[in-house]
Design a protein around this motif. Structure first.
Motif, PDB file in Angstrom:
ATOM      1  N   LYS A   1     -10.731 -13.007   3.212  1.00 14.28           N
ATOM      2  CA  LYS A   1     -11.746 -11.871   2.866  1.00 14.28           C
ATOM      3  C   LYS A   1     -11.359 -11.205   1.465  1.00 14.28           C
ATOM      4  O   LYS A   1     -10.067 -11.110   1.072  1.00 14.28           O
ATOM      5  N   GLN A   2     -12.644 -10.752   0.888  1.00 17.00           N
ATOM      6  CA  GLN A   2     -12.843 -10.198  -0.428  1.00 17.00           C
ATOM      7  C   GLN A   2     -12.759  -8.712  -0.080  1.00 17.00           C
ATOM      8  O   GLN A   2     -13.993  -8.602   0.348  1.00 17.00           O
ATOM      9  N   PRO A   3     -11.827  -7.729  -0.363  1.00 15.16           N
ATOM     10  CA  PRO A   3     -12.501  -6.659  -0.976  1.00 15.16           C
ATOM     11  C   PRO A   3     -12.863  -5.941  -2.172  1.00 15.16           C
ATOM     12  O   PRO A   3     -13.839  -6.961  -2.717  1.00 15.16           O
ATOM     13  N   PRO A   4     -13.779  -5.119  -1.284  1.00 16.23           N
ATOM     14  CA  PRO A   4     -14.958  -4.810  -1.953  1.00 16.23           C
ATOM     15  C   PRO A   4     -14.677  -4.182  -2.762  1.00 16.23           C
ATOM     16  O   PRO A   4     -13.513  -4.104  -3.673  1.00 16.23           O
TER      17      PRO A   4
ATOM     18  N   GLU B   1       6.048 -10.677  -1.008  1.00 13.22           N
ATOM     19  CA  GLU B   1       5.736 -11.838  -0.370  1.00 13.22           C
ATOM     20  C   GLU B   1       7.304 -12.267   0.370  1.00 13.22           C
ATOM     21  O   GLU B   1       7.170 -12.690   1.404  1.00 13.22           O
ATOM     22  N   GLU B   2       8.274 -11.482  -0.622  1.00 14.31           N
ATOM     23  CA  GLU B   2       9.543 -11.941   0.726  1.00 14.31           C
ATOM     24  C   GLU B   2      10.300 -11.181   1.594  1.00 14.31           C
ATOM     25  O   GLU B   2      10.454 -12.126   2.788  1.00 14.31           O
ATOM     26  N   ILE B   3       9.126 -10.130   1.726  1.00 12.14           N
ATOM     27  CA  ILE B   3       9.094  -9.483   3.279  1.00 12.14           C
ATOM     28  C   ILE B   3       8.455 -10.707   4.315  1.00 12.14           C
ATOM     29  O   ILE B   3       8.775 -10.275   5.022  1.00 12.14           O
ATOM     30  N   GLY B   4       7.195 -10.813   3.632  1.00 11.18           N
ATOM     31  CA  GLY B   4       6.396 -11.725   4.457  1.00 11.18           C
ATOM     32  C   GLY B   4       5.173 -10.295   4.837  1.00 11.18           C
ATOM     33  O   GLY B   4       4.385 -11.367   5.698  1.00 11.18           O
ATOM     34  N   TRP B   5       4.357  -9.961   3.531  1.00 15.02           N
ATOM     35  CA  TRP B   5       3.414  -9.024   3.294  1.00 15.02           C
ATOM     36  C   TRP B   5       1.871  -9.066   2.185  1.00 15.02           C
ATOM     37  O   TRP B   5       1.582  -9.303   2.325  1.00 15.02           O
ATOM     38  N   SER B   6       2.819 -10.420   1.971  1.00 17.15           N
ATOM     39  CA  SER B   6       1.800 -10.753   1.023  1.00 17.15           C
ATOM     40  C   SER B   6       0.721 -11.063   1.825  1.00 17.15           C
ATOM     41  O   SER B   6      -0.612 -11.156   1.194  1.00 17.15           O
ATOM     42  N   GLY B   7       0.024 -11.530   2.673  1.00 18.85           N
ATOM     43  CA  GLY B   7      -0.944 -12.078   3.421  1.00 18.85           C
ATOM     44  C   GLY B   7      -2.187 -10.489   3.763  1.00 18.85           C
ATOM     45  O   GLY B   7      -3.247 -10.776   4.133  1.00 18.85           O
ATOM     46  N   TRP B   8      -1.686  -9.709   3.827  1.00 14.93           N
ATOM     47  CA  TRP B   8      -2.407  -8.473   3.773  1.00 14.93           C
ATOM     48  C   TRP B   8      -2.715  -7.391   2.948  1.00 14.93           C
ATOM     49  O   TRP B   8      -3.499  -6.008   2.512  1.00 14.93           O
ATOM     50  N   ILE B   9      -1.770  -7.325   2.202  1.00 17.48           N
ATOM     51  CA  ILE B   9      -1.474  -6.815   1.269  1.00 17.48           C
ATOM     52  C   ILE B   9      -2.239  -7.213   0.017  1.00 17.48           C
ATOM     53  O   ILE B   9      -1.952  -8.090  -0.872  1.00 17.48           O
ATOM     54  N   VAL B  10      -3.256  -6.304  -0.777  1.00 17.44           N
ATOM     55  CA  VAL B  10      -3.824  -6.737  -1.663  1.00 17.44           C
ATOM     56  C   VAL B  10      -2.974  -6.691  -3.324  1.00 17.44           C
ATOM     57  O   VAL B  10      -3.435  -7.871  -4.149  1.00 17.44           O
ATOM     58  N   SER B  11      -2.580  -5.635  -3.000  1.00 17.62           N
ATOM     59  CA  SER B  11      -2.349  -4.782  -4.123  1.00 17.62           C
ATOM     60  C   SER B  11      -1.499  -3.809  -4.076  1.00 17.62           C
ATOM     61  O   SER B  11      -1.185  -3.167  -3.490  1.00 17.62           O
ATOM     62  N   PRO B  12       0.063  -3.005  -4.793  1.00 19.88           N
ATOM     63  CA  PRO B  12       0.100  -4.683  -6.156  1.00 19.88           C
ATOM     64  C   PRO B  12       1.183  -5.756  -5.045  1.00 19.88           C
ATOM     65  O   PRO B  12       1.241  -5.766  -3.598  1.00 19.88           O
TER      66      PRO B  12
ATOM     67  N   ASP C   1      -8.946  -4.085  10.990  1.00 21.07           N
ATOM     68  CA  ASP C   1      -9.955  -4.180  12.084  1.00 21.07           C
ATOM     69  C   ASP C   1     -10.981  -4.458  10.336  1.00 21.07           C
ATOM     70  O   ASP C   1     -12.596  -4.472  10.187  1.00 21.07           O
ATOM     71  N   GLU C   2      -9.563  -5.356   9.253  1.00 24.65           N
ATOM     72  CA  GLU C   2     -10.255  -6.249   8.141  1.00 24.65           C
ATOM     73  C   GLU C   2     -11.206  -4.775   7.440  1.00 24.65           C
ATOM     74  O   GLU C   2     -11.932  -4.694   6.755  1.00 24.65           O
ATOM     75  N   ASN C   3     -11.198  -3.788   7.803  1.00 26.33           N
ATOM     76  CA  ASN C   3     -10.945  -2.315   6.357  1.00 26.33           C
ATOM     77  C   ASN C   3     -10.474  -2.498   5.110  1.00 26.33           C
ATOM     78  O   ASN C   3      -8.839  -2.795   5.834  1.00 26.33           O
ATOM     79  N   VAL C   4     -10.462  -1.794   4.216  1.00 21.44           N
ATOM     80  CA  VAL C   4      -9.523  -2.044   3.030  1.00 21.44           C
ATOM     81  C   VAL C   4      -9.364  -1.282   2.838  1.00 21.44           C
ATOM     82  O   VAL C   4     -10.457  -0.038   2.623  1.00 21.44           O
ATOM     83  N   VAL C   5      -7.941  -0.836   3.100  1.00 22.96           N
ATOM     84  CA  VAL C   5      -7.362   0.913   2.770  1.00 22.96           C
ATOM     85  C   VAL C   5      -6.888   0.750   1.701  1.00 22.96           C
ATOM     86  O   VAL C   5      -6.321  -0.099   1.053  1.00 22.96           O
ATOM     87  N   LEU C   6      -6.664   2.235   0.662  1.00 20.41           N
ATOM     88  CA  LEU C   6      -6.112   2.537  -0.733  1.00 20.41           C
ATOM     89  C   LEU C   6      -5.284   3.684   0.083  1.00 20.41           C
ATOM     90  O   LEU C   6      -5.831   5.400   0.056  1.00 20.41           O
ATOM     91  N   LYS C   7      -3.961   3.834   0.123  1.00 19.61           N
ATOM     92  CA  LYS C   7      -3.502   4.470   0.436  1.00 19.61           C
ATOM     93  C   LYS C   7      -1.915   4.658  -0.556  1.00 19.61           C
ATOM     94  O   LYS C   7      -1.481   4.133  -1.425  1.00 19.61           O
TER      95      LYS C   7
END
Length: 389
Positions: free
Chosen positions: A61-64, A297-308, A370-376
């Motif tokens: 998926k590409q974020p908006p 990435e080491e924690i295993g979260w790179s698949g769903w985190i876009v940035s940073p 739900d494949e929504n992109v969130v900035l938090k």
């Protein structure tokens, strides 16, 4: 909050490799113990980020582009907030149209938004296409575009089927994103989920007649590229924002003299455990800020985190021995405590502690389930400077 941040940093260290304190095998935890601690640490880390489980991975998926641009506006390369006043609220979500309609009706699923969140603003983003070839040379230069909230007449005790939210003139021959305010509709949907019947767009000529949809066209989720899909952008506040606004801008808070004490973290080995300082060396040095890089990435979260991809949380270490210079940013209490300790006036009084005296927030851009992109925005995640307290 400082204690919370320090415990968070400790958890991050646990998720990395166990340090080799000595050469004896007994100093290392068993495989089961290591996995148990790692699992508990990751669970606690998810709680820090306000989640029970990590979201599903959306590698294709590409974020908006709007969300990427917004992230780059409010955060630096490590995700640290540039200015807490740039963002309205502390959570921004983007929702794609679920109807996939041609271009006049749009519906968005807001079930991922907590009812406790305060809706500050909501915007409908529509990508306007150029008129089709045969209508390119139309004499009509502007059209009135109106966005309505669809109403359930059974609940409103009225014959009206829609409510006007936003309306304005748009050039016929332009192309690009058009944004309409729909805050009233979203607030009513949050109060009553069943009232969410969607939004309706009406295009009329300046004389008030219906316009040919081939002349004023908006991209739809069904026939156009994902980058041009209709989108709802929602700005909310979950109640943590007031604490964040009390902190200082991170780019102004650290004095030049204090910056000279901070070791530079080599980008080629951005790992918390790669910093080679002995305990004795650090403790013998005055209180200072040291790098602590958190690699998602080491924690295993790179698949769903876009940035940073990771960020430097920093940590504080060193001695707070008498006399405490101003470069150690001591409080009056710490100064008195160091004097009492140095003079041995009272037994059991230790030297002050080297702790963060400024904490900054970071921003995370990620996909939810739900494949929504969130900035938090998350408070108190980076040690901005250290002092003796």
């Amino acid at each position: 909050m400082f204690v919370f941040a320090l415990s968070f940093a400790a958890l991050l260290c646990v998720t990395s490799a166990w340090p080799a304190i000595s050469g004896r095998e007994n100093d290392y935890p068993s495989e089961d113990e290591s996995e148990e601690v790692r699992s508990a640490a990751i669970k606690r880390l998810l709680e820090v980020f306000g989640m029970e489980d990590p979201p599903a991975v959306h590698v294709h998926k590409q974020p908006p582009q709007y969300m990427l641009d917004l992230y780059n506006t409010v955060a630096d390369v490590d995700g640290v907030t540039k200015d807490p006043y740039l963002l309205e609220g502390n959570i921004v979500r983007s929702f794609f149209d679920k109807l996939g309609s041609e271009q006049v009706e749009f519906k968005f699923n807001l079930s991922t938004v907590a009812r406790s969140e305060k809706v500050l603003a909501a915007e409908l983003h529509l990508f306007k296409l150029r008129p089709q070839g045969s209508l390119t040379f139309s004499r009509q230069h502007f059209c009135q575009v109106s966005v309505y909230q669809l109403l359930d007449i059974r609940k409103t005790n009225s014959t009206q089927t829609k409510k006007l939210l936003s309306s304005r003139l748009i050039p016929v021959h332009s192309a690009g994103w058009e944004v309409f305010t729909v805050t009233q509709a979203v607030r009513s949907w949050m109060a009553d989920e069943d009232s969410n019947l969607g939004l309706h767009v009406v295009v009329r000529t300046l004389e008030g007649s219906q316009t040919d949809l081939k002349l004023m066209r908006f991209a739809s989720g069904r026939h156009h590229h994902q980058s041009k899909q209709p989108m709802l952008v929602l700005f909310t506040d979950d109640g943590r924002r007031s604490a964040a606004l009390g902190s200082t801008n991170p780019h102004e808070a650290i004095s030049t003299s204090f910056l000279s004490q901070i070791p530079v973290l080599d980008k080629s080995s951005r790992s918390a455990r790669s910093i080679d300082y002995s305990e004795e060396e650090v403790r013998s040095k005055p209180c200072q800020r040291l790098p602590l890089y958190v690699d998602f990435e080491e924690i295993g979260w790179s698949g769903w985190i876009v940035s940073p991809r990771g960020y430097n949380a920093y940590h504080c270490k060193g001695s707070c021995s008498f006399p405490l210079g101003q470069n150690m940013r001591p409080t009056n209490h710490a100064t008195v405590q160091s004097i009492i300790n140095a003079l041995k006036l009272i037994r059991g009084i230790e030297t002050p502690c080297c702790v963060p005296d400024k904490l900054f927030s970071i921003n995370l851009l990620y996909f939810d389930d739900d494949e929504n992109v969130v900035l938090k925005q998350y408070n108190d995640m980076v040690a901005g400077s250290c002092g003796c307290h």
